[in-house]
Design a protein around this motif. Structure first.
Motif, PDB file in Angstrom:
ATOM      1  N   LEU A  75      14.226  26.456 -36.124  1.00  0.00           N
ATOM      2  CA  LEU A  75      12.804  26.271 -36.407  1.00  0.00           C
ATOM      3  C   LEU A  75      12.197  27.508 -37.051  1.00  0.00           C
ATOM      4  CD1 LEU A  75      11.642  24.387 -33.176  1.00  0.00           C
ATOM      5  CD2 LEU A  75      12.118  23.427 -35.430  1.00  0.00           C
ATOM      6  N   CYS A  76      12.588  28.683 -36.592  1.00  0.00           N
ATOM      7  CA  CYS A  76      12.029  29.913 -37.163  1.00  0.00           C
ATOM      8  C   CYS A  76      12.490  30.122 -38.597  1.00  0.00           C
ATOM      9  CB  CYS A  76      12.429  31.100 -36.290  1.00  0.00           C
ATOM     10  SG  CYS A  76      11.724  31.056 -34.631  1.00  0.00           S
ATOM     11  N   PHE A  77      13.787  29.920 -38.851  1.00  0.00           N
ATOM     12  CA  PHE A  77      14.273  30.048 -40.224  1.00  0.00           C
ATOM     13  C   PHE A  77      13.660  28.976 -41.122  1.00  0.00           C
ATOM     14  CE2 PHE A  77      18.480  31.891 -38.440  1.00  0.00           C
ATOM     15  CZ  PHE A  77      17.816  33.055 -38.119  1.00  0.00           C
ATOM     16  N   LEU A  78      13.418  27.802 -40.556  1.00  0.00           N
ATOM     17  CA  LEU A  78      12.849  26.713 -41.344  1.00  0.00           C
ATOM     18  C   LEU A  78      11.435  27.047 -41.798  1.00  0.00           C
ATOM     19  CD1 LEU A  78      13.680  23.872 -42.300  1.00  0.00           C
ATOM     20  CD2 LEU A  78      12.555  22.956 -40.276  1.00  0.00           C
ATOM     21  N   ILE A  79      10.646  27.671 -40.934  1.00  0.00           N
ATOM     22  CA  ILE A  79       9.288  28.060 -41.313  1.00  0.00           C
ATOM     23  C   ILE A  79       9.313  29.023 -42.483  1.00  0.00           C
ATOM     24  CG2 ILE A  79       7.210  29.258 -40.520  1.00  0.00           C
ATOM     25  CD1 ILE A  79       7.760  28.187 -37.740  1.00  0.00           C
ATOM     26  N   VAL A  80      10.254  29.971 -42.446  1.00  0.00           N
ATOM     27  CA  VAL A  80      10.335  30.975 -43.517  1.00  0.00           C
ATOM     28  C   VAL A  80      10.714  30.332 -44.842  1.00  0.00           C
ATOM     29  CG1 VAL A  80      11.595  33.024 -44.272  1.00  0.00           C
ATOM     30  CG2 VAL A  80      10.853  32.835 -41.894  1.00  0.00           C
ATOM     31  N   PHE A  81      11.621  29.368 -44.824  1.00  0.00           N
ATOM     32  CA  PHE A  81      12.091  28.774 -46.071  1.00  0.00           C
ATOM     33  C   PHE A  81      11.132  27.722 -46.622  1.00  0.00           C
ATOM     34  CE2 PHE A  81      15.990  30.814 -44.919  1.00  0.00           C
ATOM     35  CZ  PHE A  81      16.716  30.930 -46.085  1.00  0.00           C
ATOM     36  N   ILE A  82      10.388  27.050 -45.772  1.00  0.00           N
ATOM     37  CA  ILE A  82       9.517  25.965 -46.238  1.00  0.00           C
ATOM     38  C   ILE A  82       8.144  26.474 -46.670  1.00  0.00           C
ATOM     39  CG2 ILE A  82       8.460  23.771 -45.540  1.00  0.00           C
ATOM     40  CD1 ILE A  82      11.453  23.661 -45.903  1.00  0.00           C
ATOM     41  N   LEU A  83       7.725  27.621 -46.173  1.00  0.00           N
ATOM     42  CA  LEU A  83       6.381  28.115 -46.481  1.00  0.00           C
ATOM     43  C   LEU A  83       6.131  28.303 -47.978  1.00  0.00           C
ATOM     44  CD1 LEU A  83       3.773  28.839 -45.049  1.00  0.00           C
ATOM     45  CD2 LEU A  83       4.552  31.207 -44.916  1.00  0.00           C
ATOM     46  N   PRO A  84       7.081  28.810 -48.801  1.00  0.00           N
ATOM     47  CA  PRO A  84       6.822  28.877 -50.253  1.00  0.00           C
ATOM     48  C   PRO A  84       6.536  27.518 -50.880  1.00  0.00           C
ATOM     49  CG  PRO A  84       8.653  30.303 -49.683  1.00  0.00           C
ATOM     50  CD  PRO A  84       8.320  29.524 -48.456  1.00  0.00           C
ATOM     51  N   LEU A  85       7.160  26.461 -50.398  1.00  0.00           N
ATOM     52  CA  LEU A  85       6.856  25.122 -50.918  1.00  0.00           C
ATOM     53  C   LEU A  85       5.434  24.711 -50.564  1.00  0.00           C
ATOM     54  CD1 LEU A  85      10.162  23.222 -50.043  1.00  0.00           C
ATOM     55  CD2 LEU A  85       9.608  24.553 -52.083  1.00  0.00           C
TER      56      LEU A  85
END
Length: 669
Positions: free
Chosen positions: A44-54
């Motif tokens: 979940l933490c890594f997902l937040i970092v990767f999805i935020l630019p989108l």
């Protein structure tokens, strides 16, 4: 491509989290619930970092569409047009349809908060409990977390009573939710700045020092001396615990009610200790409750907990020692090969693990020499300079992101320039590189720090369950304030930009921080400036010097204790190297002996087998003959055996006489 980018990143991040967890955790030995909970927290933490630019690129497109399709009269002041654009707004390739991102962020955020504040602390106590049943472990975990949960409930209850009594406050449920989010983010931001200040300096410096062969070798010697001390301590601690287990195992017999608990403890012990204790057991002796004093179940649970901890620590130090030896041998090989005239990398010891044939084909000794001795130092220097430049930009932006006129934050300048041309690929790449660098600085510090032996993330599957769960807690508490800090650096947060523009989907679930103005206008803006002080302290190694003064040996070039530990580690590495060289020489001699005399030994062995077969067949055929013939054949068999023995043992030609029959006299030997 609508929603495809979101799906691809969801799958990619899952495998990334799974790979990292496999590197640090042990899927075979650790409990499945621990693995699943840690994987979910990291994912979940890594997902937040990767999805935020989108989310940022989608928000910019929605602002553009709103600015084109609406006029100031229609907006009624709720939104303002960013810039009158005559061109049509182009939809980004990674555009996410409306309504998906708010639901996605709400599920991800509240799941991570549930993990970090409720589930993971409970599972930490459950994993470290020495209970022998699920009920006992749950009971122990609830007792240990009673103070932890009670403190939060007491604070929250006092706040609710204050709000209910004070007539000046008229808070709704959404405002109470925002206050809870602000409190969690405040705690996370406090820890975030500390870790970020360390990572911004230490990561570029570690890569710069990575280009220094002598520095890495001296630090490896230093680590070897410290690790040997820890390894000896772990072995001594394990011996003491196993002695206590042996006494308990001998006192509690097979028909005692607590014998099942003792058997559970014995299963957690190393194999050699289990065999040793099994030989000393006397299962035929009954226990006498009136004559002997037996330990209680509570004391056995405590011993069970100590056994799990001591065995895990002993295994970890053994594996780390072998890894450190390989690293030291390799660095010494690099130092030797730097002056090689053949320009081919020569290893002192062959790799114990089989190498991939594809890697062997491309990564030849010549390629390895050029990479290790020439290219790798320069690559690390260039990378260190790039990382140092990023660190300077982050520090500058952290100190100036609150200024909107003029815009001083460099990240905000980059995003606003790309926003004018609606270059979504550039926007996403700039956002991804920024938040990825911030995440590396914070997360790498979480992987590096060590709190004695209670929290330590060790690679090669040597991290215990408690440390894995604790890392998941830290990630879940650090990631939301990290993302808010990133949105503030890029002026995508309306609280920082002071514009009534459409917010991102991530900030919309956080609510308006104006409910707590002293946090929104004070702590969130001025506290990140402390990163400058922390960077200066890290650059001059003030924390390392303080730990060294307190008695915790740290690697410092100007310390006498460091020099002594380097010399000690160098001698340990030299001793292990001689030991391994003797082992390889012995194996080579045995291999050469087998290759040289293997055929002769095989022929001798086959001839002996053939002779035995002839004798056995002859005995079987002569079983029905008269006794005299049987005696004569027996004598012939004995004679054949003597001849074989005579062939096997060489004659002494220095003797005075050589007899034909060795049975007549002993002078023939």
């Amino acid at each position: 491509m609508s929603g495809a980018a979101l799906g691809l990143e969801i799958v990619f991040v899952f495998f990334l989290a799974l790979f990292l967890l496999h590197r640090y955790g042990d899927f075979k030995k650790q409990h499945r619930l621990v693995i699943i909970a840690t994987l979910l927290a990291w994912y979940l933490c890594f997902l937040i970092v990767f999805i935020l630019p989108l989310d940022v690129s989608t928000t910019i497109y929605n602002r553009c569409k709103l600015a084109v399709n609406s006029s100031p009269a229609e907006s009624n002041g709720s939104y303002v047009t960013l810039a009158p654009s005559k061109q049509k707004c182009f939809k980004p390739w990674s555009y996410i349809p409306d309504g998906i991102m708010p639901i996605f962020w709400r599920v991800v955020y509240w799941t991570s908060q549930f993990l970090t504040w409720i589930l993971l602390p409970f599972m930490q106590s459950y994993a470290r409990s020495g209970g022998f049943s699920i009920t006992g472990k749950i009971k122990t975990a609830l007792i240990e977390n009673a103070i932890y949960y009670g403190t939060y409930l007491l604070i929250f209850g006092a706040f609710l009573i204050y709000v209910a009594v004070n007539p000046n406050f008229n808070l709704q449920w959404n405002q109470l939710q925002t206050i809870g989010i602000a409190a969690a983010n405040t705690w996370g931001l406090f820890l975030l700045v500390l870790l970020l200040g360390y990572g911004l300096v230490e990561i570029p410096r570690s890569h710069w020092n990575g280009a220094k062969r002598g520095y890495l070798l001296m630090k490896t010697y230093f680590k070897a001396a410290k690790l040997m001390t820890e390894k000896a301590d772990a072995e001594e601690n394990l011996e003491d615990i196993m002695e206590e287990v042996r006494k308990v195992s001998e006192s509690i017999k097979y028909n005692h009610p607590l014998r099942k608990c003792v058997d559970t403890i014995l299963k957690k012990c190393p194999t050699e200790y289990q065999e040793r204790m099994g030989r000393n057991m006397d299962d035929y002796e009954d226990f006498d409750e009136r004559q002997n004093s037996y330990p209680s179940e509570k004391s056995l649970a405590k011993l069970h907990k100590q056994v799990i901890y001591s065995v895990q620590r002993h295994r970890r130090t053994q594996v780390q020692w072998q890894i450190l030896l390989e690293q030291a041998f390799y660095l010494e090989d690099v130092a030797k090969n730097e002056s090689s005239a053949t320009r081919q990398f020569v290893h002192t010891f062959h790799s114990q693990e089989p190498e991939n044939k594809i890697i062997q084909y491309f990564y030849t000794p010549t390629v390895e020499w050029y990479w290790e001795c020439l290219l790798r130092p320069w690559f690390y220097r260039v990378l260190a300079v790039v990382l140092a430049t990023f660190s300077v930009i982050v520090v500058w932006s952290e100190c100036t992101f609150f200024s909107t006129k003029p815009v001083l934050s460099l990240f905000a300048v980059f995003i606003q320039l790309a926003e004018k041309t609606y270059n979504y690929i550039y926007i996403e790449m700039a956002c991804f590189l920024t938040i990825f660098f911030l995440s590396i600085c914070v997360y790498s510090t979480v992987f590096r720090i060590r709190v004695f032996n209670y929290y330590y993330l060790a690679s090669h599957h040597q991290t215990d369950a408690y440390s894995l769960l604790f890392s998941g807690m830290l990630f879940c508490r650090l990631t939301p304030p990290l993302c808010l800090n990133f949105l503030g650096l890029t002026h995508m947060d309306a609280t920082i930009s002071h514009k009534k523009t459409q917010p991102t989907a991530y900030t919309s679930i956080m609510g308006s921080m104006r409910v707590l103005s002293f946090i929104a206008d004070g702590f969130y803006i001025y506290y990140p400036m402390l990163v400058v002080i922390l960077c200066i302290a890290t650059y001059f190694s003030l924390g390392t010097r303080c730990l060294n003064l307190l008695g915790f040996q740290q690697f410092m070039g100007d310390s006498e204790m460091t020099s002594d530990l380097i010399d000690e580690g160098k001698e340990l590495i030299r001793r292990e190297k001689r030991k391994r060289q003797r082992q390889e020489e012995g194996e080579n001699r045995r291999r050469e002996w087998k290759e040289r005399y293997g055929n002769r030994d095989d022929s001798t062995r086959s001839r002996a087998v053939h002779t035995d077969q002839k004798e056995s067949s002859f005995s079987e055929t002569s079983a029905n003959r008269p006794l005299s013939k049987y005696t004569r054949s027996n004598g012939r068999t004995e004679r054949d055996r003597i001849e074989l023995l005579q062939d096997a043992e060489p004659l002494d030609f220095n003797a005075d006489s050589v007899n034909d029959d060795p049975l007549e006299s002993d002078s023939g030997r």
